[in-house]
Design an enzyme around this catalytic site. Structure first.
Site, PDB file in Angstrom:
ATOM      1  N   TYR A   1     -16.226  32.666  -5.703  1.00  0.00           N
ATOM      2  CA  TYR A   1     -15.841  31.592  -5.638  1.00  0.00           C
ATOM      3  C   TYR A   1     -16.073  30.605  -6.863  1.00  0.00           C
ATOM      4  O   TYR A   1     -15.588  29.909  -7.387  1.00  0.00           O
ATOM      5  CB  TYR A   1     -15.613  30.793  -4.467  1.00  0.00           C
ATOM      6  CG  TYR A   1     -14.390  31.459  -3.612  1.00  0.00           C
ATOM      7  CD1 TYR A   1     -13.019  31.140  -3.708  1.00  0.00           C
ATOM      8  CD2 TYR A   1     -14.705  32.397  -2.524  1.00  0.00           C
ATOM      9  CE1 TYR A   1     -11.954  31.704  -2.884  1.00  0.00           C
ATOM     10  CE2 TYR A   1     -13.628  33.249  -1.623  1.00  0.00           C
ATOM     11  CZ  TYR A   1     -12.357  32.739  -1.845  1.00  0.00           C
ATOM     12  OH  TYR A   1     -11.482  33.444  -1.299  1.00  0.00           O
TER      13      TYR A   1
ATOM     14  N   ARG B   1      -1.814  27.477   9.986  1.00  0.00           N
ATOM     15  CA  ARG B   1      -0.273  27.084   9.486  1.00  0.00           C
ATOM     16  C   ARG B   1       0.742  27.655  10.526  1.00  0.00           C
ATOM     17  O   ARG B   1       1.770  27.325  10.355  1.00  0.00           O
ATOM     18  CB  ARG B   1       0.096  27.451   8.168  1.00  0.00           C
ATOM     19  CG  ARG B   1      -0.798  26.610   7.331  1.00  0.00           C
ATOM     20  CD  ARG B   1      -0.906  26.940   6.057  1.00  0.00           C
ATOM     21  NE  ARG B   1      -1.742  28.211   5.857  1.00  0.00           N
ATOM     22  CZ  ARG B   1      -2.031  28.923   4.690  1.00  0.00           C
ATOM     23  NH1 ARG B   1      -1.695  28.377   3.665  1.00  0.00           N
ATOM     24  NH2 ARG B   1      -2.954  29.979   5.215  1.00  0.00           N
TER      25      ARG B   1
ATOM     26  N   ASP C   1     -14.492  25.249   6.646  1.00  0.00           N
ATOM     27  CA  ASP C   1     -13.997  26.152   5.330  1.00  0.00           C
ATOM     28  C   ASP C   1     -15.138  26.704   4.804  1.00  0.00           C
ATOM     29  O   ASP C   1     -16.235  25.876   4.713  1.00  0.00           O
ATOM     30  CB  ASP C   1     -13.144  25.821   4.051  1.00  0.00           C
ATOM     31  CG  ASP C   1     -12.394  26.894   3.650  1.00  0.00           C
ATOM     32  OD1 ASP C   1     -11.186  27.509   4.108  1.00  0.00           O
ATOM     33  OD2 ASP C   1     -12.775  27.392   2.486  1.00  0.00           O
TER      34      ASP C   1
ATOM     35  N   ARG D   1      -1.209  18.606   9.744  1.00  0.00           N
ATOM     36  CA  ARG D   1      -1.319  18.665   8.326  1.00  0.00           C
ATOM     37  C   ARG D   1      -0.108  17.883   7.403  1.00  0.00           C
ATOM     38  O   ARG D   1      -0.311  17.482   6.325  1.00  0.00           O
ATOM     39  CB  ARG D   1      -1.242  20.021   7.912  1.00  0.00           C
ATOM     40  CG  ARG D   1      -2.539  21.008   8.178  1.00  0.00           C
ATOM     41  CD  ARG D   1      -3.645  20.455   7.064  1.00  0.00           C
ATOM     42  NE  ARG D   1      -3.297  21.401   5.763  1.00  0.00           N
ATOM     43  CZ  ARG D   1      -2.672  20.985   4.882  1.00  0.00           C
ATOM     44  NH1 ARG D   1      -2.437  19.814   4.713  1.00  0.00           N
ATOM     45  NH2 ARG D   1      -2.424  21.886   3.596  1.00  0.00           N
TER      46      ARG D   1
ATOM     47  N   ARG E   1      -8.352  32.867  11.756  1.00  0.00           N
ATOM     48  CA  ARG E   1      -7.578  31.955  11.468  1.00  0.00           C
ATOM     49  C   ARG E   1      -6.437  31.915  12.596  1.00  0.00           C
ATOM     50  O   ARG E   1      -5.346  31.444  12.632  1.00  0.00           O
ATOM     51  CB  ARG E   1      -6.427  32.442  10.340  1.00  0.00           C
ATOM     52  CG  ARG E   1      -7.070  32.459   9.077  1.00  0.00           C
ATOM     53  CD  ARG E   1      -7.261  31.011   8.437  1.00  0.00           C
ATOM     54  NE  ARG E   1      -8.447  31.120   7.391  1.00  0.00           N
ATOM     55  CZ  ARG E   1      -8.112  31.352   5.856  1.00  0.00           C
ATOM     56  NH1 ARG E   1      -6.788  31.584   5.662  1.00  0.00           N
ATOM     57  NH2 ARG E   1      -9.069  31.376   5.153  1.00  0.00           N
TER      58      ARG E   1
HETATM   59  O1  CP3 Z   1      -9.368  29.177  12.424  1.00  0.00           O
HETATM   60  C1  CP3 Z   1     -10.177  29.825  11.864  1.00  0.00           C
HETATM   61  O2  CP3 Z   1     -10.436  30.913  11.390  1.00  0.00           O
HETATM   62  C2  CP3 Z   1     -11.054  28.781  11.141  1.00  0.00           C
HETATM   63  C3  CP3 Z   1     -10.812  28.294  10.026  1.00  0.00           C
HETATM   64  C4  CP3 Z   1     -11.310  28.897   8.636  1.00  0.00           C
HETATM   65  C5  CP3 Z   1     -10.531  28.570   7.644  1.00  0.00           C
HETATM   66  N1  CP3 Z   1     -11.195  29.073   6.827  1.00  0.00           N
HETATM   67  C6  CP3 Z   1      -9.506  27.601   7.567  1.00  0.00           C
HETATM   68  C7  CP3 Z   1      -8.697  27.625   6.497  1.00  0.00           C
HETATM   69  C8  CP3 Z   1     -11.990  29.811   8.538  1.00  0.00           C
HETATM   70  C9  CP3 Z   1     -12.894  30.737   9.313  1.00  0.00           C
HETATM   71  C10 CP3 Z   1     -12.024  30.083   7.038  1.00  0.00           C
HETATM   72  C11 CP3 Z   1     -12.764  31.163   6.256  1.00  0.00           C
HETATM   73  C12 CP3 Z   1     -12.399  31.230   4.764  1.00  0.00           C
HETATM   74  N2  CP3 Z   1     -12.087  30.302   3.972  1.00  0.00           N
HETATM   75  C13 CP3 Z   1     -12.698  32.464   4.312  1.00  0.00           C
HETATM   76  C14 CP3 Z   1     -13.234  33.586   4.844  1.00  0.00           C
HETATM   77  C15 CP3 Z   1     -11.989  34.585   5.642  1.00  0.00           C
HETATM   78  C16 CP3 Z   1     -10.931  35.182   4.820  1.00  0.00           C
HETATM   79  O3  CP3 Z   1      -9.915  34.700   4.980  1.00  0.00           O
HETATM   80  O4  CP3 Z   1     -11.339  36.052   4.282  1.00  0.00           O
HETATM   81  C17 CP3 Z   1     -12.346  32.467   2.668  1.00  0.00           C
HETATM   82  C18 CP3 Z   1     -12.357  33.445   1.774  1.00  0.00           C
HETATM   83  C19 CP3 Z   1     -12.036  30.997   2.669  1.00  0.00           C
HETATM   84  C20 CP3 Z   1     -11.349  30.202   1.267  1.00  0.00           C
HETATM   85  C21 CP3 Z   1      -9.947  29.924   1.565  1.00  0.00           C
HETATM   86  N3  CP3 Z   1      -9.754  28.703   2.201  1.00  0.00           N
HETATM   87  C22 CP3 Z   1      -8.885  30.292   1.119  1.00  0.00           C
HETATM   88  C23 CP3 Z   1      -8.879  31.687   0.078  1.00  0.00           C
HETATM   89  C24 CP3 Z   1      -7.647  29.396   1.478  1.00  0.00           C
HETATM   90  C25 CP3 Z   1      -6.277  29.807   1.066  1.00  0.00           C
HETATM   91  C26 CP3 Z   1      -5.714  30.926   1.579  1.00  0.00           C
HETATM   92  C27 CP3 Z   1      -4.860  30.496   2.776  1.00  0.00           C
HETATM   93  O5  CP3 Z   1      -4.943  31.002   3.936  1.00  0.00           O
HETATM   94  O6  CP3 Z   1      -4.138  29.480   2.596  1.00  0.00           O
HETATM   95  C28 CP3 Z   1      -8.312  28.608   2.038  1.00  0.00           C
HETATM   96  C29 CP3 Z   1      -7.484  27.483   3.117  1.00  0.00           C
HETATM   97  C30 CP3 Z   1      -7.531  27.322   4.427  1.00  0.00           C
HETATM   98  N4  CP3 Z   1      -8.559  27.554   5.072  1.00  0.00           N
HETATM   99  C31 CP3 Z   1      -6.345  27.225   5.323  1.00  0.00           C
HETATM  100  C32 CP3 Z   1      -6.981  27.333   6.653  1.00  0.00           C
HETATM  101  C33 CP3 Z   1      -6.365  26.936   7.787  1.00  0.00           C
HETATM  102  C34 CP3 Z   1      -5.096  27.035   5.055  1.00  0.00           C
HETATM  103  C35 CP3 Z   1      -4.924  25.634   4.473  1.00  0.00           C
HETATM  104  C36 CP3 Z   1      -3.789  24.953   4.847  1.00  0.00           C
HETATM  105  O7  CP3 Z   1      -3.637  24.218   5.903  1.00  0.00           O
HETATM  106  O8  CP3 Z   1      -2.911  24.673   4.036  1.00  0.00           O
END
Ligand code: CP3
Length: 366
Positions: A172, A51, A96, A60, A47
């Site tokens: 999921y 944000r 994602d 965003r 990540r």
């Molecule tokens: O920079 C990076 O790591 C690359 C982008 C990336 C995202 N999601 C962007 C994202 C990666 C590698 C992921 C993987 C991901 N997504 C996982 C595996 C890693 C982990 O966290 O265990 C999982 C379980 C998800 C599913 C997911 N996507 C969740 C549970 C959420 C909400 C939780 C959160 O952090 O908000 C997301 C949304 C998400 N994916 C965001 C980002 C940057 C936040 C979205 C926003 O901008 O509001």
């Protein structure tokens, strides 16, 4: 090695002398993932785009999360933001893990409360309604974003492609979110193992073609996220999580890209973790890195594992914690990362402190 020119002198001089020019051209993280002795420890952060960065929030403010993922120029721009700001050693494509199950028909939406699945799996009929994934038709924007990113990355900084592991995607697809989804998933594996096999097989196929497409578009490393696998008892983990992750890694072998398997730490799983069949393993902060290394085997590259909450403290503490992790990781087969993603409330300046501390600390000992 025969026929390749040797590096005569190199500044700084900590590169091993026997290293060939060919090998020196390979990105640092690729060499570390192969288990080579490296001049310093490569660092990137899960990540790292997100944000906590004002430039990400600015994008965003104008575009939804899905729109950002699906617009190659935006996804590429967001991917490059932490590279420009911190000079980390790898980029990870902005996307994602849930886009694949959305492409299969699960109707995924993202809101401030996190992701939601509009069409969860409850019956065999639901499983059979899921579509097969054709990356060019269903996820063309991911390959386009990868091509656009690779064209703009500085030399020596490779792009990491990624996907969710079959078991984590299954959680999921179960009704509910978070812990409720994980208990529903555990019950599903035990109650309906044959249907679980069918679903995990579909997911493994979808994830494999998605990752192959990412590598063909220019990803040089692949990470498979099995975020929920640590909640399975060891028997179920081997039977359902490791088995289908291994199937994905086997489907990538012909591409010869290094692969990383991410699990949050769970002590017993570490004993059998290599059954997942990746080249390297990324572990959470709950286990000690030197212990994880001794359990996995000295020759297995390992990634991790600073607690992301350390970034919410202060520079001296960050430097101390980095020293501790670097000492445990050593100079061979360690990729520095957090145990999980950067928290949204993190001050970007603390990430800068972290990246510099990794450079200094590892250059000192390597
Ligand atoms: O920079 C990076 O790591 C690359 C982008 C990336 C995202 N999601 C962007 C994202 C990666 C590698 C992921 C993987 C991901 N997504 C996982 C595996 C890693 C982990 O966290 O265990 C999982 C379980 C998800 C599913 C997911 N996507 C969740 C549970 C959420 C909400 C939780 C959160 O952090 O908000 C997301 C949304 C998400 N994916 C965001 C980002 C940057 C936040 C979205 C926003 O901008 O509001």
């Amino acid at each position: 090695m025969d026929g390749q020119a040797k590096v005569i002198s190199f500044e700084p001089t900590c590169l091993p002398m026997e290293m060939t020019i060919e090998a020196a051209r390979e990105p640092l993280i690729v060499r570390a993932l192969r288990g080579d002795v490296v001049e310093r420890t490569p660092v990137w952060l899960m990540r790292q785009a997100g944000r906590y960065l004002p430039e990400y929030r600015a994008i965003r403010a104008e575009h939804s999360f899905m729109e950002t993922c699906r617009t190659p120029e935006l996804a590429a721009e967001v991917t490059l933001q932490p590279i420009r700001r911190f000079g980390v050693d790898a980029a990870i494509i902005f996307s994602d893990i849930l886009l694949v199950i959305d492409a299969m028909g699960a109707e995924v939406t993202f809101s401030d409360r996190g992701p939601a699945v509009g069409r969860p799996i409850r019956t065999a009929g639901d499983v059979r309604k899921l579509g097969r994934v054709e990356p060019e038709r269903d996820l063309p924007y991911v390959a386009e974003a990868i091509r656009a990113t690779v064209a703009s990355l500085p030399e020596g900084v490779p792009l990491i492609g990624f996907a969710g592991a079959p078991f984590t995607l299954l959680t999921y697809l179960m009704e509910g979110k978070g812990e409720r989804a994980v208990s529903a998933a555990r019950a599903f594996l035990m109650r309906e193992p044959d249907l679980a096999d069918e679903l995990l097989g579909l997911l493994a196929d979808a994830v494999t073609v998605h990752l192959v497409a990412q590598v063909e578009a220019g990803a040089r490393v692949v990470q498979l996220f099995d975020s929920w696998a640590g909640s399975l008892q060891p028997g179920l983990w081997e039977r359902f999580a490791a088995r289908y992750s291994r199937r994905v890694f086997e489907g990538l072998r012909h591409l010869s890209v290094p692969t990383i398997y991410f699990v949050r730490c769970a002590a017993d799983h570490l004993l059998h973790l290599t059954e997942a069949g990746a080249d390297a393993y990324s572990v959470g902060w709950l286990c000690d890195l030197s212990w994880a290394r001794s359990v996995l085997g000295e020759g297995i590259p390992i990634q991790g594992n600073l607690d992301p909450a350390v970034l919410l403290t202060r520079p001296e503490l960050i430097r101390d914690e980095v020293d501790r992790v670097i000492a445990a990781g050593g100079c061979r087969g360690h990729i520095f990362n957090l145990g999980h993603g950067v928290l949204p409330q993190t001050d970007p300046e603390m990430v800068r402190v972290l990246v510099e501390a990794v450079r200094e600390s590892s250059s000192r000992i390597c």
